[in-house]
Write an enzyme that holds these catalytic residues in place. Sequence first.
Site, PDB file in Angstrom:
ATOM      1  CB  ALA B  34      -0.807  -0.048   1.278  1.00  0.00           C
ATOM      2  CG  ASP B  35       0.121   4.580  -2.600  1.00  0.00           C
ATOM      3  OD1 ASP B  35      -0.986   4.672  -1.922  1.00  0.00           O
ATOM      4  OD2 ASP B  35       0.140   4.743  -4.005  1.00  0.00           O
ATOM      5  CB  SER B  36       0.563   7.951   1.925  1.00  0.00           C
ATOM      6  OG  SER B  36       0.606   8.504   0.725  1.00  0.00           O
TER       7      SER B  36
END
Lengths: 411, 80
Positions: B34-36
């Site tokens: 996941a990214d932010s």
Amino acid sequence: MRKVVITGLGAVTPLGTGVKKTWEAILNSTSGVDLIQAIPTDSLDIKIAGEVNDFITDEWVPKKEQKKTSRFIHLALASTKQAIESAGLDFEKEEHLKERTGVLIGAGLGSLRIIEQNATRLNQQKRLSPFFIPAVIANSASGQVSIHWGLRGPNFSTVSACASGAHAIGESSRWIREGICDVVISGGSESVISPLAFQGFHAMRALSTRNENPQKASRPWDKERDGFILSEGAATLILEEEERAKKRNAPIYAKLIGYGASSDAYHIAAPEPEGKGATLAMKTALQSAGISKEEVDYINAHGTSTPAGDIAESKAIKSVFKEHSSKLKVSSTKSMTGHTLGAAGAIESLFSILSLCDQVAPPTINLDNPDNEYNFNFVPHHAQEGKINIALNNSFGFGGTNACLLFKKYP
Amino acid sequence: MNIEEKVTSLIVDQLGVEKDKVKPESSFVDDLGADSMDIVELVMAFEDNFSIQIPDQEEGNIRTVQDAIDFIKENQKANS
């Protein structure tokens, strides 16, 4: 002088997903307009549209990416995949080509539907999705295409309403001529099937209200026309420098020989009544190609089926082509696709190119009683075979903007 | 579906990962890719599905699947 050829084609239209399916439907005079399926229409004044009903998102966009993007991006990814495959390009095998490949896909609006959904959340004091902005901004189709294939040349979008797709193709041809790129992925994409769009365009009295007879609603130049049909779709062309394309034995569908753009400088939505802006754009395109008006055989007109627009365009064609206009075939494929806004210039460039490949002019359907003092051959009802060496595509947009493209048969 | 199962299914759905990759100790960023922005979207899904509010400053403390489960249990209790 570097020249531009078209080596790849892709399309997703209300007539079907894929170039072949769409073109066969066009040559069979099929209407892609129907009752709206994607959203409830009870509270809408407009109940008809040109939707892409056979598009299966899962076949073209990974599940995880679907939520971060929106439908106009999905359609652009799908038409681009088709175009890259038809061009026989494999960017993974040609790493250096990635730096020499640009992306310029036009969009008129971006995703109104997602704007609408997020505005509703905001009013309910709910959190907004972090993907809201990247999913709606108009250059996201270009951005996602460049990310997907790792293309590192110039990358942005043209935004000029219903001329966006044509401007994209015209401007990107300059990248090749000027040596900035060897290949450009160019075209247009639009999907604004949402209450906001239907009611917004209806507030302008721009749309046909022929809800009871969808297939008959888009009728360019017909006396009974009453506005355009809002549609969704995308088309991608692969533009390539001619010598490079020849060297790799690429399929060459047509040559892009001319581009002209202009402004009406008149009104934000209504066309200049004499078609002066359109006239200037067509003349500029002819000059840039270095051809005489008598060499043009077919015009894929803007022809949206609005009372004022169709007349202004006819006047412009007459003023540019004079006595040659009686020898021209002039048709509006929007009679079948409806109006795909920012994708229209790209989809209709595709049809212009296919008219050169197959030597057949696509028809204008529903043209029962032409409002015509200009004696063009509007190719009524049925496609017409015959010599087409050069085809002109007209695209005009709100804001009084005009873009014209000239394609030539290859070789 | 209990909270653990529901959380797992939301993660599978939002992050497009295989179900058996989602373990209590899995880090959203390091293990699940996941990214932010994905995390904000995931937090939204938790809020909508469990009828809770996750304040912005809490987002940074939810790093693993177990963190999420603990936070949801804690806050559902607080609400009831």
